[in-house]
Design an enzyme around this catalytic site. Structure first.
Site, PDB file in Angstrom:
ATOM      1  N   GLU A 470      44.816  52.783  47.320  1.00 32.36           N
ATOM      2  CA  GLU A 470      44.802  52.262  48.686  1.00 32.36           C
ATOM      3  C   GLU A 470      46.171  51.810  49.196  1.00 32.36           C
ATOM      4  O   GLU A 470      46.292  51.446  50.364  1.00 32.36           O
ATOM      5  CB  GLU A 470      43.789  51.122  48.791  1.00 32.36           C
ATOM      6  CG  GLU A 470      42.362  51.618  48.709  1.00 32.36           C
ATOM      7  CD  GLU A 470      41.346  50.496  48.715  1.00 32.36           C
ATOM      8  OE1 GLU A 470      40.254  50.694  49.273  1.00 32.36           O
ATOM      9  OE2 GLU A 470      41.635  49.416  48.148  1.00 32.36           O
ATOM     10  N   GLU A 614      38.627  40.701  39.441  1.00 32.57           N
ATOM     11  CA  GLU A 614      39.065  42.022  39.895  1.00 32.57           C
ATOM     12  C   GLU A 614      40.439  42.387  39.349  1.00 32.57           C
ATOM     13  O   GLU A 614      40.688  43.542  39.002  1.00 32.57           O
ATOM     14  CB  GLU A 614      39.089  42.063  41.423  1.00 32.57           C
ATOM     15  CG  GLU A 614      39.494  43.408  41.978  1.00 32.57           C
ATOM     16  CD  GLU A 614      39.406  43.482  43.484  1.00 32.57           C
ATOM     17  OE1 GLU A 614      39.598  44.579  44.035  1.00 32.57           O
ATOM     18  OE2 GLU A 614      39.139  42.444  44.120  1.00 32.57           O
TER      19      GLU A 614
END
Length: 677
Positions: A470, A614
């Protein structure tokens, strides 16, 4: 020296309250500290309860499918639900707080999906409580409380119902239903979600043990509009124990047309079933789930960690629904509870081979939102179905407008099509393929055929996308996007033949002309303008797995060795190293596979329950996406499981050198056992 370092490390972990290792099923925290504490979740695929270091407190109660807008990016968000298990326990007139207790210990039993906390209250009592999200009753929870008296004491117990801040128009109710042999006391609340879209309701009741004689009298107290409680007193003699339970149900108008009455009905049902029957059905349901297991011999810590990852995925998904998990599952409000590619690409494959019924619910989520995806494609000038990057209740785009991933991260539409095809591959269910899978595959293939720009043979370009990496925004011919689009076009063509439908001949033509770019050194190029910069997460390496677009071992290795040096040490999601693990295991490099296996999650663990965040040093557990990737590295990497059009097969792979044996049980619809040594 090494042994001394290990002892020092163990002492450090114990001093800050980390879970004790070795037990394959129990995460035991011998000394709870509130200063560095990340809760662990007990869930049943519908209702999630997140632990707190404070006695009798729960950090979060999250209900799957309950969304509304309330000022967080102008999009739908998960809502905090009523705290069904919030209670007060007093002894001799004083309510117990964290400051009053000694020897506090917490434990998650993953096999039984239960959370237990125990502590001593001065010289008066030892208290233990255990709570469950009942697996067989999707909207119902249970908590057992046992007080063991060291001297004669008066116990004061209260169940407290308090509305979360975001809810409005709170209504509180108390009812007593008298029957010949039992009185049912119902503590009930309802409230509207912030915009008034949903009615959220909860109800609970006490369950008293028959062994303790006559049930105590329950008294209701109204404190204010947002809070009320019911309570009772009980004298407990020295040397004896007193046990009671709380059963409660929470449901919203997203789940039922009459949630207020239904919450009370389900609580009454639980009360009259009784604790023993509730526990029997719950335990049996989890025992059935654990028939699909991963057993590691030779690495006790890896075994415990892998069980934790499986437990969380099993907890966050429920068979027989059309709900799909967000990156944080039911562990809180992370990522607003939205559904991303995290589901289809990272969590879904592991569940597909372990629990096909759960995986079916995840694909059903997309099928039931296919109409919204078709409208999304239409509004962007494309054909077929264009699935949103972030999805919630309705299937419309829910990405906040400041994130370019909403309008541009189109590979999600390929991920959905690939998931549908893989469900057929594993189950070989042609009826499902015809009714559910084929419509998804047809519409996603139509999307990609309209999405490409036809610039000549071999140049059917896919321009202006956000890559799987991303950090690469608005790029052309991204490797993962292009290869995933090719896969869907091919799978749709195969599916058509299987269900007796006519495939669009243009699909194969487009697939054969979508480019996969290379650099001068022969490495697969991430996108048209990529020049060796750092990457946020795996992209090119996904072409080897799961797509098999790159299958030559030499090319797989070349791409691996190049991109593994492009991932920074900080700030990147957990999934990338899991793919490196998987590919190195399949290539036969046990040492490299182990290195990346450890790096895929150990730096991301948070105390005291080793919950996964994460990123390295991240503070937003539980990251179910990362758990899904790591489980794939064990199942499809070390275990060699391969999903093919003819079903599940097993290919050659290697284990870490110190793993003596890997046994995979309950694999696929036939519940096979696969062994690697």
């Amino acid at each position: 020296m090494k042994r001394l370092c290990q002892l020092c490390q163990l002492f450090f972990l114990l001093s800050i309250g980390w879970v004790q290792a070795q037990d394959p099923w129990k995460l035991t925290v011998p000394a709870v500290s509130s200063s560095n504490y990340y809760g662990v979740t007990v869930a049943n695929g519908m209702i999630g309860i997140v632990s707190s270091p404070e006695p009798f407190k729960v950090k979060e109660v999250v209900l799957a499918g309950a969304y509304d807008q309330y000022g967080r990016g102008r999009v739908s968000n998960f809502l905090r639900s009523f705290n069904l298990l919030n209670m007060q326990l007093g002894i001799d007139g004083r309510n117990i707080s964290g400051a009053d207790v000694k020897n506090i210990k917490q434990e998650l039993d993953m096999q039984k999906a239960s959370f237990t906390c125990s502590f001593d209250y001065g010289d008066k009592a030892t208290v233990t409580y255990t709570y469950y999200s009942l697996r067989h009753l999707p909207f119902t929870v249970l908590m057992d409380v046992t007080v063991t008296a060291k001297k004669d004491i008066l116990v004061n117990a209260a169940s407290v119902m308090e509305a979360p801040d975001a809810l409005k128009d709170v209504q509180n109710y108390y009812n007593e239903i008298d029957r010949p042999h039992v009185t049912i006391s119902l503590l009930t609340s309802s409230a509207k979600s912030p915009t008034g879209k949903l009615l959220m309701c909860a109800s609970n009741t006490f369950l008293f043990s028959e062994h303790h004689g006559e049930e105590p009298r329950v008294i209701h107290e109204m404190w204010d509009n947002n809070m009320h409680l019911m309570k009772f007193n009980k004298t407990v003699k020295a040397g004896t124990s007193y046990r009671f339970s709380i059963a409660g149900s929470s449901i919203t108008s997203a789940h039922h047309d009459d949630p207020l009455n239904e919450a009370e009905r389900m609580t009454i049902f639980a009360k009259l079933e009784g604790r023993e029957r509730l526990m029997s059905f719950h335990t049996k349901a989890w025992s059935e789930l654990w028939k699909s297991d991963i057993q590691i011999e030779g690495d006790a810590q890896a075994q415990q960690d892998v069980h934790s990852m499986m437990y969380h995925l099993y907890s966050f998904v429920r068979e027989g629904t059309d709900y799909s998990p967000s990156p944080m599952g039911l562990s809180g409000l992370g990522y607003n509870g939205h559904v991303f590619w995290d589901t289809e690409l990272w969590m879904y494959p592991a569940l597909l081979v372990l629990q096909p019924g759960m995986a079916k619910s995840m694909v059903e989520y997309r099928y039931n939102r296919l109409a919204a995806a078709k409208k999304n494609a239409f509004s962007h000038g494309y054909k077929g179905a264009m699935f949103p990057w972030e999805s919630a209740a309705t299937g419309v785009e829910e990405t906040p407008v400041w994130a370019l991933s909403g309008p541009f991260e189109h590979h999600i539409t390929a991920c959905v099509g690939i998931a549908a095809w893989n469900y057929y591959c594993v189950t070989q269910d042609k009826e499902w393929l015809k009714e559910r899978g084929w419509p998804i595959l047809k519409e996603t293939a139509d999307f990609w055929a309209s999405r490409v720009e036809r610039n000549g043979p071999g140049k059917y370009d896919i321009k202006n996308v956000v890559a799987a990496d991303e950090w690469a925004e608005n790029v052309d011919n991204n490797a993962w996007t292009n290869a995933a689009a090719k896969a869907v076009l091919n799978y749709a063509t195969e599916a058509a033949a299987l269900v007796g439908a006519k495939a669009d001949a243009d699909w194969l033509h487009v697939a054969q002309n979508i480019p996969i770019l290379k650099m001068e050194n022969g490495v697969t190029r991430e996108h048209a303008t990529y020049n060796g910069e750092g990457i946020k997460q795996g992209d090119v390496n996904l072409l080897a797995y799961p797509l098999k677009e790159v299958s030559d071992p030499k090319q797989v290795l070349k791409d691996l060795e190049y991109y593994e040096t492009r991932v920074p040490n900080e700030g990147t999601p957990a999934m990338t190293h899991a793919i490196f693990t998987l590919l190195y295991a399949r290539l036969g490099n046990a040492d490299k596979a182990l290195k990346f296996f450890k790096e895929s999650y150990e730096p991301n663990l948070n105390p005291p329950f080793r919950v996964i965040a994460e990123t390295k040093g991240g503070t937003n557990p539980y990251f179910a996406t990362g758990a899904g990737g790591i489980l794939q590295s064990v199942l499809m990497g070390f275990g060699g499981i391969d999903i093919t059009p003819k079903g599940i097969t097993q290919i050659k792979s290697v284990l870490p050198r110190h793993w003596k044996k890997l046994t995979l049980t309950g694999i696929g619809p036939d519940k096979k056992t696969l062994v690697v040594q």
